[in-house]
Design a protein around this motif. Sequence first.
Motif, mmCIF file in Angstrom:
data_model
loop_
_atom_site.group_PDB
_atom_site.id
_atom_site.type_symbol
_atom_site.label_atom_id
_atom_site.label_comp_id
_atom_site.label_asym_id
_atom_site.label_seq_id
_atom_site.Cartn_x
_atom_site.Cartn_y
_atom_site.Cartn_z
ATOM 1 N N SER A 72 39.141 84.666 45.103
ATOM 2 C CA SER A 72 39.096 85.959 44.445
ATOM 3 C C SER A 72 38.252 85.985 43.171
ATOM 4 O O SER A 72 37.895 87.062 42.693
ATOM 5 C CB SER A 72 40.510 86.442 44.124
ATOM 6 O OG SER A 72 41.168 85.537 43.256
ATOM 7 N N VAL A 73 37.920 84.818 42.614
ATOM 8 C CA VAL A 73 37.145 84.787 41.379
ATOM 9 C C VAL A 73 35.754 84.199 41.565
ATOM 10 O O VAL A 73 34.971 84.159 40.605
ATOM 11 C CB VAL A 73 37.876 84.024 40.255
ATOM 12 C CG1 VAL A 73 39.286 84.551 40.083
ATOM 13 C CG2 VAL A 73 37.885 82.519 40.526
ATOM 14 N N LYS A 74 35.428 83.768 42.757
ATOM 15 C CA LYS A 74 34.115 83.183 43.000
ATOM 16 C C LYS A 74 33.012 84.188 42.687
ATOM 17 O O LYS A 74 33.072 85.342 43.088
ATOM 18 C CB LYS A 74 34.001 82.711 44.450
ATOM 19 C CG LYS A 74 34.836 81.487 44.767
ATOM 20 C CD LYS A 74 34.671 81.054 46.221
ATOM 21 C CE LYS A 74 35.482 79.810 46.514
ATOM 22 N NZ LYS A 74 35.367 79.394 47.937
ATOM 23 N N GLY A 75 32.016 83.722 41.964
ATOM 24 C CA GLY A 75 30.926 84.585 41.560
ATOM 25 C C GLY A 75 31.168 85.326 40.272
ATOM 26 O O GLY A 75 30.225 85.905 39.709
ATOM 27 N N ARG A 76 32.399 85.335 39.785
ATOM 28 C CA ARG A 76 32.733 86.031 38.546
ATOM 29 C C ARG A 76 33.146 85.080 37.425
ATOM 30 O O ARG A 76 32.849 85.336 36.265
ATOM 31 C CB ARG A 76 33.856 87.042 38.786
ATOM 32 C CG ARG A 76 33.520 88.120 39.800
ATOM 33 C CD ARG A 76 34.592 89.207 39.834
ATOM 34 N NE ARG A 76 35.895 88.695 40.259
ATOM 35 C CZ ARG A 76 36.995 88.705 39.510
ATOM 36 N NH1 ARG A 76 36.958 89.229 38.285
ATOM 37 N NH2 ARG A 76 38.141 88.234 39.986
ATOM 38 N N PHE A 77 33.843 84.020 37.779
ATOM 39 C CA PHE A 77 34.326 83.062 36.788
ATOM 40 C C PHE A 77 33.511 81.781 36.873
ATOM 41 O O PHE A 77 33.012 81.410 37.942
ATOM 42 C CB PHE A 77 35.794 82.719 37.020
ATOM 43 C CG PHE A 77 36.761 83.836 36.753
ATOM 44 C CD1 PHE A 77 36.339 85.127 36.499
ATOM 45 C CD2 PHE A 77 38.125 83.573 36.764
ATOM 46 C CE1 PHE A 77 37.242 86.150 36.256
ATOM 47 C CE2 PHE A 77 39.043 84.582 36.519
ATOM 48 C CZ PHE A 77 38.600 85.876 36.267
ATOM 49 N N ALA A 78 33.410 81.087 35.761
ATOM 50 C CA ALA A 78 32.735 79.799 35.721
ATOM 51 C C ALA A 78 33.507 78.847 34.822
ATOM 52 O O ALA A 78 33.805 79.174 33.672
ATOM 53 C CB ALA A 78 31.301 79.948 35.225
ATOM 54 N N ILE A 79 33.844 77.694 35.359
ATOM 55 C CA ILE A 79 34.550 76.684 34.593
ATOM 56 C C ILE A 79 33.570 75.598 34.164
ATOM 57 O O ILE A 79 32.645 75.257 34.901
ATOM 58 C CB ILE A 79 35.725 76.087 35.398
ATOM 59 C CG1 ILE A 79 36.603 75.201 34.515
ATOM 60 C CG2 ILE A 79 35.222 75.321 36.621
ATOM 61 C CD1 ILE A 79 37.906 74.779 35.188
ATOM 62 N N SER A 80 33.769 75.077 32.983
ATOM 63 C CA SER A 80 32.939 74.003 32.473
ATOM 64 C C SER A 80 33.776 73.137 31.547
ATOM 65 O O SER A 80 34.873 73.534 31.133
ATOM 66 C CB SER A 80 31.701 74.544 31.742
ATOM 67 O OG SER A 80 32.074 75.330 30.625
ATOM 68 N N ARG A 81 33.264 71.957 31.232
ATOM 69 C CA ARG A 81 33.995 71.081 30.326
ATOM 70 C C ARG A 81 33.032 70.276 29.475
ATOM 71 O O ARG A 81 31.902 69.993 29.880
ATOM 72 C CB ARG A 81 34.948 70.151 31.091
ATOM 73 C CG ARG A 81 34.266 69.120 31.987
ATOM 74 C CD ARG A 81 35.282 68.348 32.830
ATOM 75 N NE ARG A 81 36.137 67.482 32.027
ATOM 76 C CZ ARG A 81 37.179 66.789 32.495
ATOM 77 N NH1 ARG A 81 37.507 66.892 33.786
ATOM 78 N NH2 ARG A 81 37.896 66.017 31.694
ATOM 79 N N ASP A 82 33.509 69.918 28.313
ATOM 80 C CA ASP A 82 32.791 69.050 27.399
ATOM 81 C C ASP A 82 33.642 67.801 27.252
ATOM 82 O O ASP A 82 34.661 67.814 26.558
ATOM 83 C CB ASP A 82 32.580 69.741 26.053
ATOM 84 C CG ASP A 82 31.735 68.929 25.094
ATOM 85 O OD1 ASP A 82 31.706 67.688 25.211
ATOM 86 O OD2 ASP A 82 31.103 69.532 24.213
ATOM 87 N N ASN A 83 33.251 66.742 27.923
ATOM 88 C CA ASN A 83 34.060 65.527 27.918
ATOM 89 C C ASN A 83 34.156 64.898 26.530
ATOM 90 O O ASN A 83 35.176 64.298 26.191
ATOM 91 C CB ASN A 83 33.501 64.515 28.915
ATOM 92 C CG ASN A 83 33.720 64.926 30.352
ATOM 93 O OD1 ASN A 83 34.619 65.711 30.658
ATOM 94 N ND2 ASN A 83 32.903 64.397 31.254
ATOM 95 N N ALA A 84 33.095 65.006 25.749
ATOM 96 C CA ALA A 84 33.123 64.442 24.406
ATOM 97 C C ALA A 84 34.175 65.121 23.544
ATOM 98 O O ALA A 84 34.823 64.479 22.714
ATOM 99 C CB ALA A 84 31.747 64.549 23.761
ATOM 100 N N LYS A 85 34.341 66.422 23.737
ATOM 101 C CA LYS A 85 35.330 67.178 22.978
ATOM 102 C C LYS A 85 36.657 67.291 23.711
ATOM 103 O O LYS A 85 37.621 67.827 23.155
ATOM 104 C CB LYS A 85 34.809 68.577 22.673
ATOM 105 C CG LYS A 85 33.573 68.612 21.795
ATOM 106 C CD LYS A 85 33.133 70.045 21.543
ATOM 107 C CE LYS A 85 31.916 70.105 20.646
ATOM 108 N NZ LYS A 85 31.468 71.512 20.407
ATOM 109 N N ASN A 86 36.698 66.813 24.959
ATOM 110 C CA ASN A 86 37.892 66.933 25.791
ATOM 111 C C ASN A 86 38.362 68.381 25.865
ATOM 112 O O ASN A 86 39.548 68.683 25.715
ATOM 113 C CB ASN A 86 39.011 66.035 25.280
ATOM 114 C CG ASN A 86 39.679 65.240 26.391
ATOM 115 O OD1 ASN A 86 39.196 65.189 27.528
ATOM 116 N ND2 ASN A 86 40.798 64.608 26.073
#
Length: 117
Positions: free
Chosen positions: A60-74
Amino acid sequence: QVQLVESGGGLVQAGGSLRLSCAASGSTFNAMGWYRQAPGHQRELVADISSGGSTIYVDSVKGRFAISRDNAKNTVYLQMNSLKPEDTAVYYCNARWRSAAGTANYWGQGTQVTVSS
């Protein structure tokens, strides 16, 4: 030992955007993600990201939401665009650490996202 601090929730009109952030203490987790729970529904996975950067999303959120992460900042982020009233829920940050003893789950306190029509 582990503390997850969330921010970015709020009230927004349909079609608007929000960005959720979750900063976690401790080591880099195997996976971090976002879950949500709306009244009358069980908690569901919204998006998840591994330490290597692979991602999954609920349909239901594909194309609208984007997840990301910064491992250095956890820290894990959830960019939410084109929000719909159906996205209204309490959003929870999740972090997981897998070991021979099993998978440990850690949760944030939850942040309310409300989308008005």
